[in-house]
Motif scaffolding. Sequence first.
Motif, mmCIF file in Angstrom:
data_model
loop_
_atom_site.group_PDB
_atom_site.id
_atom_site.type_symbol
_atom_site.label_atom_id
_atom_site.label_comp_id
_atom_site.label_asym_id
_atom_site.label_seq_id
_atom_site.Cartn_x
_atom_site.Cartn_y
_atom_site.Cartn_z
ATOM 1 N N ILE A 1 0.884 -1.174 0.000
ATOM 2 C CA ILE A 1 0.000 0.000 0.000
ATOM 3 C C ILE A 1 0.915 1.215 0.000
ATOM 4 O O ILE A 1 1.656 1.423 0.964
ATOM 5 N N VAL A 2 0.949 1.980 -1.090
ATOM 6 C CA VAL A 2 1.862 3.142 -1.160
ATOM 7 C C VAL A 2 1.149 4.343 -1.799
ATOM 8 O O VAL A 2 0.205 4.194 -2.568
ATOM 9 N N GLN A 3 1.672 5.538 -1.460
ATOM 10 C CA GLN A 3 1.246 6.742 -2.176
ATOM 11 C C GLN A 3 2.307 7.037 -3.214
ATOM 12 O O GLN A 3 3.486 7.093 -2.885
ATOM 13 N N ASP A 4 1.860 7.273 -4.411
ATOM 14 C CA ASP A 4 2.850 7.473 -5.474
ATOM 15 C C ASP A 4 2.152 8.126 -6.662
ATOM 16 O O ASP A 4 1.049 7.725 -7.040
ATOM 17 N N ILE B 1 -2.473 0.102 -4.405
ATOM 18 C CA ILE B 1 -2.602 -1.093 -3.566
ATOM 19 C C ILE B 1 -2.336 -2.315 -4.428
ATOM 20 O O ILE B 1 -2.967 -2.506 -5.475
ATOM 21 N N GLY B 2 -1.360 -3.110 -3.997
ATOM 22 C CA GLY B 2 -1.045 -4.337 -4.726
ATOM 23 C C GLY B 2 -2.210 -5.302 -4.651
ATOM 24 O O GLY B 2 -2.898 -5.410 -3.628
ATOM 25 N N ALA B 3 -2.433 -6.034 -5.737
ATOM 26 C CA ALA B 3 -3.626 -6.881 -5.828
ATOM 27 C C ALA B 3 -3.665 -7.967 -4.766
ATOM 28 O O ALA B 3 -4.731 -8.417 -4.371
ATOM 29 N N MET B 4 -2.482 -8.396 -4.295
ATOM 30 C CA MET B 4 -2.463 -9.476 -3.300
ATOM 31 C C MET B 4 -2.536 -8.941 -1.863
ATOM 32 O O MET B 4 -2.353 -9.703 -0.906
ATOM 33 N N THR B 5 -2.798 -7.678 -1.702
ATOM 34 C CA THR B 5 -2.958 -7.131 -0.351
ATOM 35 C C THR B 5 -4.258 -7.652 0.239
ATOM 36 O O THR B 5 -5.313 -7.572 -0.400
ATOM 37 N N THR B 6 -4.163 -8.187 1.440
ATOM 38 C CA THR B 6 -5.390 -8.761 2.023
ATOM 39 C C THR B 6 -6.299 -7.655 2.541
ATOM 40 O O THR B 6 -5.861 -6.542 2.842
ATOM 41 N N LEU B 7 -7.563 -8.005 2.662
ATOM 42 C CA LEU B 7 -8.541 -7.042 3.154
ATOM 43 C C LEU B 7 -8.255 -6.685 4.606
ATOM 44 O O LEU B 7 -8.512 -5.572 5.046
ATOM 45 N N LYS B 8 -7.674 -7.613 5.335
ATOM 46 C CA LYS B 8 -7.302 -7.315 6.726
ATOM 47 C C LYS B 8 -6.233 -6.225 6.757
ATOM 48 O O LYS B 8 -6.278 -5.324 7.594
ATOM 49 N N LYS B 9 -5.275 -6.320 5.841
ATOM 50 C CA LYS B 9 -4.241 -5.271 5.796
ATOM 51 C C LYS B 9 -4.858 -3.936 5.425
ATOM 52 O O LYS B 9 -4.470 -2.895 5.953
ATOM 53 N N ILE B 10 -5.811 -3.975 4.512
ATOM 54 C CA ILE B 10 -6.446 -2.720 4.082
ATOM 55 C C ILE B 10 -7.256 -2.114 5.218
ATOM 56 O O ILE B 10 -7.177 -0.921 5.496
ATOM 57 N N LYS B 11 -7.975 -2.940 5.934
ATOM 58 C CA LYS B 11 -8.839 -2.371 6.982
ATOM 59 C C LYS B 11 -8.020 -1.847 8.150
ATOM 60 O O LYS B 11 -8.465 -0.961 8.877
ATOM 61 N N THR B 12 -6.810 -2.386 8.334
ATOM 62 C CA THR B 12 -6.009 -1.938 9.481
ATOM 63 C C THR B 12 -4.891 -0.972 9.069
ATOM 64 O O THR B 12 -4.164 -0.481 9.929
ATOM 65 N N PRO C 1 -2.912 2.172 8.497
ATOM 66 C CA PRO C 1 -3.039 3.579 8.893
ATOM 67 C C PRO C 1 -3.175 4.501 7.674
ATOM 68 O O PRO C 1 -3.951 5.460 7.706
ATOM 69 N N THR C 2 -2.443 4.184 6.610
ATOM 70 C CA THR C 2 -2.518 5.015 5.404
ATOM 71 C C THR C 2 -3.931 5.013 4.837
ATOM 72 O O THR C 2 -4.513 6.066 4.536
ATOM 73 N N VAL C 3 -4.490 3.819 4.688
ATOM 74 C CA VAL C 3 -5.839 3.722 4.134
ATOM 75 C C VAL C 3 -6.826 4.417 5.050
ATOM 76 O O VAL C 3 -7.691 5.181 4.601
ATOM 77 N N ASN C 4 -6.687 4.189 6.355
ATOM 78 C CA ASN C 4 -7.640 4.790 7.289
ATOM 79 C C ASN C 4 -7.546 6.311 7.318
ATOM 80 O O ASN C 4 -8.526 6.994 7.589
ATOM 81 N N ARG C 5 -6.342 6.834 7.028
ATOM 82 C CA ARG C 5 -6.184 8.293 7.008
ATOM 83 C C ARG C 5 -6.727 8.896 5.711
ATOM 84 O O ARG C 5 -7.483 9.860 5.725
ATOM 85 N N PHE D 1 -8.393 7.194 2.915
ATOM 86 C CA PHE D 1 -9.652 6.667 2.373
ATOM 87 C C PHE D 1 -10.333 5.750 3.393
ATOM 88 O O PHE D 1 -10.420 4.538 3.197
ATOM 89 N N PRO D 2 -10.806 6.337 4.483
ATOM 90 C CA PRO D 2 -11.421 5.489 5.521
ATOM 91 C C PRO D 2 -12.582 4.643 4.989
ATOM 92 O O PRO D 2 -12.820 3.555 5.493
ATOM 93 N N ALA D 3 -13.254 5.115 3.966
ATOM 94 C CA ALA D 3 -14.381 4.335 3.429
ATOM 95 C C ALA D 3 -13.897 3.027 2.810
ATOM 96 O O ALA D 3 -14.639 2.044 2.760
ATOM 97 N N LEU D 4 -12.650 2.997 2.361
ATOM 98 C CA LEU D 4 -12.117 1.757 1.791
ATOM 99 C C LEU D 4 -11.847 0.746 2.906
ATOM 100 O O LEU D 4 -12.155 -0.450 2.775
ATOM 101 N N ALA D 5 -11.285 1.256 4.004
ATOM 102 C CA ALA D 5 -11.053 0.379 5.159
ATOM 103 C C ALA D 5 -12.384 -0.171 5.665
ATOM 104 O O ALA D 5 -12.514 -1.345 6.003
ATOM 105 N N GLN D 6 -13.364 0.714 5.663
ATOM 106 C CA GLN D 6 -14.680 0.303 6.149
ATOM 107 C C GLN D 6 -15.302 -0.731 5.210
ATOM 108 O O GLN D 6 -15.893 -1.717 5.657
ATOM 109 N N ALA D 7 -15.146 -0.555 3.920
ATOM 110 C CA ALA D 7 -15.668 -1.554 2.967
ATOM 111 C C ALA D 7 -15.003 -2.908 3.218
ATOM 112 O O ALA D 7 -15.665 -3.947 3.196
ATOM 113 N N ALA D 8 -13.697 -2.883 3.473
ATOM 114 C CA ALA D 8 -12.977 -4.143 3.731
ATOM 115 C C ALA D 8 -13.523 -4.829 4.985
ATOM 116 O O ALA D 8 -13.607 -6.050 5.039
ATOM 117 N N ARG D 9 -13.886 -4.030 5.976
ATOM 118 C CA ARG D 9 -14.456 -4.595 7.209
ATOM 119 C C ARG D 9 -15.813 -5.257 6.972
ATOM 120 O O ARG D 9 -16.255 -6.082 7.753
#
Lengths: 155, 328, 793
Positions: free
Chosen positions: B61-64, B70-81, B83-87, B89-97
Amino acid sequence: MKQIITLKVNGELRDAAISVNKTLLEVLREDLGLTGTKKGCDHGECGACTVLVNGIPTSSCLTLAVTCQGKDIMTIESLASIDKLHPLQEAFINHGAIQCGFCTPGMLLVAKTLLDEDPHPDREKITASIAGNICRCTGYVKIIEAIEAVAAQTP
Amino acid sequence: MRLPEFDFYEPPTLQEALPLLTSGNARIIAGGTDLIVALKRRLETPAVILSLHKIKELDYIVQDEGYLKIGAMTTLKKIKTSPTVNRLFPALAQAAREVASPILQGQATIGGNLCLNTRCRYYNQSEFWRQSQQTCYKAGGEKCLVTHKQDCSASFSGDMAPILLAWEADITIAAPEGTKQMSLREFFTYNSKIPNQLAANPKGILTEVRIPLEKKEWSSLYTKARLRGSIDFPLAGAGLAVDLDPSGRLCRGAAIVATGVGPGPLVLEAAGDLVGQEITGELIKSVAQKAAAEIHPVRTGRIGPRYQRARFKTLVIDGLTNLAELED
Amino acid sequence: MNDHRVVGKGLPRIDGPEKATGKAVFTVDVELKGMLHGKILRSPYPHARIISIDTSEAEKLPGVKAIMTGKDTSGVRYAFVDTPRYPADETPLAVDKVRYIGDEVAAVAAISEEIAEEALRLIKVEYEILPAVFTPEEAMKPEAPVIHDAPMEGTSAWEEWGAATKTRSYEKESPHNNLNAYTSYSIGNIEKGFASADYIREDRFTTKGTAHCAMEPHAAVASYDPIEDKLDMWLSTMGIFLKRFNLSKALRLPISKVRVRHSYCGGAFGGKIDAFPYEYCAAYLSMKTGKPVRIELTREECFMTTRQRHPIIVDIKTGITKDGKIVAQDVKVIADSGGYRGSGAIVVFLCHGFSFPVYDIPNYRYEGFGVYTNNPIRGPQRGHGAPQVRFAIDSQLDLIARENGLDPVELMLKNVRHKGDRLPNGDVLQSCGLTECITGAANAVNWQQNRNNPGAGRKKRGVGISASAMFSGAMYYPFASAAMVKMHDDGTATLYTGSQEIGQGCYTTLAQVLAEELGIGLEDVRVVAGDTELTPIDIGSFLSGGALVTGNAVKLAAADAKKQLFEVAAESFNVPIEDLEARDKRIFVRNDESKTMPFAKAVQLSVFRRNGNPVIGTGSYKGNPETDRYPSLAKAKGLFTPAYGFSVQAAEVEVDTETGEFRLVRVANFHDCGFPLNKTIVEGQVEGCTSMGQGQAMLEEIVLENGQLFSSNFLDYKLPLATETPEIIDGLVSTIEPNGPFGAKEVGEGALAGMLAAIANAVHDATGVRVRETPVTPEKILADLEKLAKSSS
C-alpha cells in the motif's frame, strides 16, 4: 500431482507426501493427525477449521496445504504450554464458554489473535472479531464474557 | 467435498507467472475464498491453478504519483487496518471490514474481491444439488433458471468495487504482451456469465488498484444491507461519494454505485442530480428514488427483488444524509 | 438448599480442558487402522421409481472395496418410530422408490474419501420420475400422489421392548391421503365452551422448517470383527442404548454382538437420535469388507438428510370471557413429515403434550395430523413441536389481549396452571413456577413501561412475551437409567453412566450429583460414560430426562455407595448407621466429631472385613415411576412425564420502520428448572435456547422449492452470529421438584419455545405489524408496514 511438502506446524517441521489438491485442513487432520482442527462446513462459512498462518486466523478448509510451506502454522494443539493452559483456555472453561466444544478450537485461536493485536478490546470489537465463528450451543454471551475476563486481567 | 485434480504452480515473480497463463484452462488463485468453494462444488475444473501467493511484489500500500496504489495481493485485513488507508480513504477500510467474516478478510485479497464471480441460488450449489435441476445458463445450460431467458442473471456481490468505482479508481493488468491500465468501469463487463475481463481463461493478472489521491477530499462511504452482522453477502450495497464545497452544502461532484443488485457494480446516473445543487433532504430523497429505479434486481438469493430495491433506496437516503451531515 | 456443597454452584465443566486443548475426540476424529471411507449416493428427484442401478463401473475403480444398494437391505426396516400403529416405514437404502431429494440409494466404501466420491459419480441409476407433492394440505387431498403404498410388515420395536402388547396392522384413522400420524384429544365440551365465551377468534399460524446445525457433522464409525461376529460402533449420538437396539434389530445381530460407543458429540439439539441410514450403511459396509468404515456427512447432507424441525400449520380458535378466562380452545395441527414418517407420530402428540400444561383450559380439543410429502424428512429438534404450537397460541393470545384492551401478561397470569394442578392425563404438577417466570420476565423488560410505547421516531420499540412447558424425560426405550459408583482406595469415586455428553454438560452435573450425595468434591469424581459395554443402561440425552431420570439414578447409586461406607464405619465406631454423616471425603459421627474416618479408610476396611467388597454403589430410576406403559401417541393418554419444566421468554425489539430491519435488544428468559444443579451450565442452556430461538424467530428458514433445499450451507441458512447477540437476562426460578435429584428437572429445551411468539408479539407492539409465519423478517415487516400505511392514508 503428488509432492512432498514440509510444513512448520506448532514449531515443528513435519513432512507429508500429499497431492497438491489437498487443503491444509485435510493435511492437518489426515496426514499429521492433528484432529483438534475441526471441519464444520468445508466452505469457509463456520470458522471451526481456523488455524493461525503466520499469526493470521485462516480457514484451513479454503487453503491449499502446498501454499503453506515456509509459513508458521499454529493449531489448537499448541495453545497451551506443556503443563499450563493459556489464559483464554482457562477463561473459556471457567465462564461456561464451552459446551459441545466443536467450535472451541477455532474460536480460541481467533480470540488469541484479537488479544495479541489489542489486549483491551471493547465488547463491540470482541463481538465483531468472533463473528466468523459459528457457535450453536452457547448463544455467544459466555464466550464474549470469557474474552473480556482475560482482557481485564491483562495489565 | 474433495478438490478436483489440477496442476499447480506458484511462481515467485510476475515474470514467471505470465507465461503459465497461456497453457489454457488456467485459473488464478489469490486468497482462494471464492475459488476453492467453486472447485469443491465442481463449478470449475481447471487444468491449471496458478497461485500468486509467493509473488511478494503484489503486496503493498503506497502513495505514489498522485495515487494510492494497492497491490492486488494485499489482504482485506491489511487494508482495513492500514493507517494510510484509514487516514486517506477510511471508506475503503470500512468496505474491507464489511466483506464476509473477519477470518476471510485475513485471506481474501483486494484483487480477488474485484474478480469475485457473480452469484445465484441456482449456480452456487454442489455438484449433487445441481443434478436436480436443468443446467443453468451460467453453468453452460440453455436457459437461466431464474428468468427462463437465454441470459445469465447472477448477481455481483463484491463489497470493494462500489467505493472504488465511486472514486474512479483504475487497475493495472499485467499480460504476456505487456502491462496496461484499465478503468474499473471497463474491467467489469456487466455480463453475469463472464463478469470481468479476467474471468474465464484469463489472459492477464490484475496486479494493482489505483485510487486518485484527489478523491480523498470527497466525503465517502460504503453502506451495506444484510441479514446478519457478518459473513453475509450484501442484499444491497452502495458506494457513495460526494464532493462538497467548503460550506458543506453545495455538491460539486457525486457518485452512487450499487452492488448486490445486478450483474456488476452499477454506477448510477442519479448521482448527477446532486451535482451543482445544495444538498437537502428533499433532494436526497428524489435522488435515491431515481437511483432505486435504475437497479433491476432479480431473485438470485433469498431476498425478494422488491425488498432489495426498497432497501437500496434507504441505503442511499441514509448514506447521503450522513455524508451531507444533515439531521435524519 | 443453602447447605449444598457441590450442586447449585457454577463449577467449571469437567470436560473443559479436553475440549479447550483440541484433545477431545469427536466421532469425526475416530481413526482406526485400515479404516475405509464411506459415501452415500442420493436421489436427485423428490419422487421417482428406481428402474435400475448399475454399479459395475464404480466397482472397477481401484480402491473401491464395497458397494451396497437397496437389494442388499431388502426387508430391513430402520426408523425412529416403530410401533404397532406406526410401523417403521424406512429402509436403509431405497428399495423401489425414492421419496425426497437426498433419499439414500447406494453406498460405497473405498480406501479414501476421494475415491469414494469418485465412485458415486460412476454409479448409474435409472429413474422413472413420479408426480410429487410438496405441501401437506395438497398431499391430504384424495387426488394427491400416494407416497407410501403398502404398510410395512413385521413386529414393531415397541412390541419387542414389551412396551406395546397388541399387534395390529396400520389403520388409517381418517379419510385423508398420505396421513402418517394422527392424534386426537379433547376434554370438557368444546361447543358449550365456545357458547360461554364473550369473545372468540380464529387464526392460522405457520412455521417454516429449521435445521439443527450441530457444528459437528453427523458421522458413524463401524468396525466389524468377522471372526467374533461382533460390531463396534462409534456414533455422534444422543442415545447409545436406543441406537444399539435399533441397529441390532436392523442388522439382525444379537444385542450382545453390538457395542455402541459415544465419542464426544459436537452438538445435537435433537438431531442425532433418529435412525439414520448412514449408520446402518457404515455397519453394513464394515460387515461386508471386514474393515472399519467411517461415514461422515457433508454439511449439505446434514441440512438435507438428517431431519429438520417440522414445518407446521396451526389453526386455532380460542374463546375467552370478559374477565379474561380462556374457556375454550380448539387446536388443529398439520405437520409436514416429509418423505418418511421420521418423528411425525411423536410431534403431533407433543404439540399437545408440550403445550397443554401451560394454560388451564376447561374445554379443549386437539387434532394433529402428520402428513407425508416429498420434502426432506423431519425429526425431533429442541422443543419438538413446542415452538411451533406456542408460536400460534401465544401470538393469538396477544391478539386477543389487544382486541379486548387487556394486558397479555395479566391474561397469561389468569390462565396459567399452578403447583398441585393435576392434568387430565393424570400428571400432577408437583412444582410449577409459571407465575414467577411470567412476572419475572415481564419485570425484567420493564413490561408496564415499555408496552404500547413504541416511541415517536423512525425506530420503534416493542415488547412481547410467551410461555412454554417441557417434559423431564418420558417413557421411551430403554425407559430407565441406571448408574454405578465405584469407590477407590483414596476415597474418590468413578461414575459409570450410559448418558451422553452432547454439550449440555451432563458429565459435570451428574458428577456434581454424585459428589453432593456422597460427600466428596467434584474434583474427586471421574466419569466413564457412553459405552454400551462398560456402562449401565441409560435413557439417553433426549426428551430432557438427563437431569431428572439419570440424575436420580446417580443420586441413588451414590447413596448406595455411601450406605456401604457407613456400614463399615458404624461397625468401627459402634454407633447406629443413622448417626453418621459424610462430607469432605470423610465420615463423621454426628454430635461427636472426634469420631471420624476418611473414605479411604472405610474403603480399606470394607475390603478387609467384608469379603473383599471394594464398595460399588448402584442405582436406577424409571422415566415415569408410576407407569409401565409409554403414553399413547394417538390418544394422548397415559402419564407423560414425572415433572414439567416451565419457561417464559420476554423480548424487547427495536424496528427500523424505514427498512423493516429489527434488532433483538433484550431477552428475559426465565426458566423454572426446579433447581439448577450447575448454575453456569443451566445459564448456558438458557442462553443457547435464546439464541437458537432468536434464529428461528428472525433468521432461519429451510427454503424449499419443489422439494429442493435452497438453504443447505451456512451462507444461505442464517443462524445467529456473535453480532446478533442480544442482552440476555437469565432468570433461574427454583421450585424444587420433589421427583428430581435435589429438586432438579428439565432445562435444555423449553427455554427456546416461547422465543417465536415473544419476538412476533414484540414486533407487533412496536409497529402494529403481525407476522403469522416464521421467520419474522425485515422483508415481511416492511411489506406489511407499507400495507398499513396505505390503508391508513
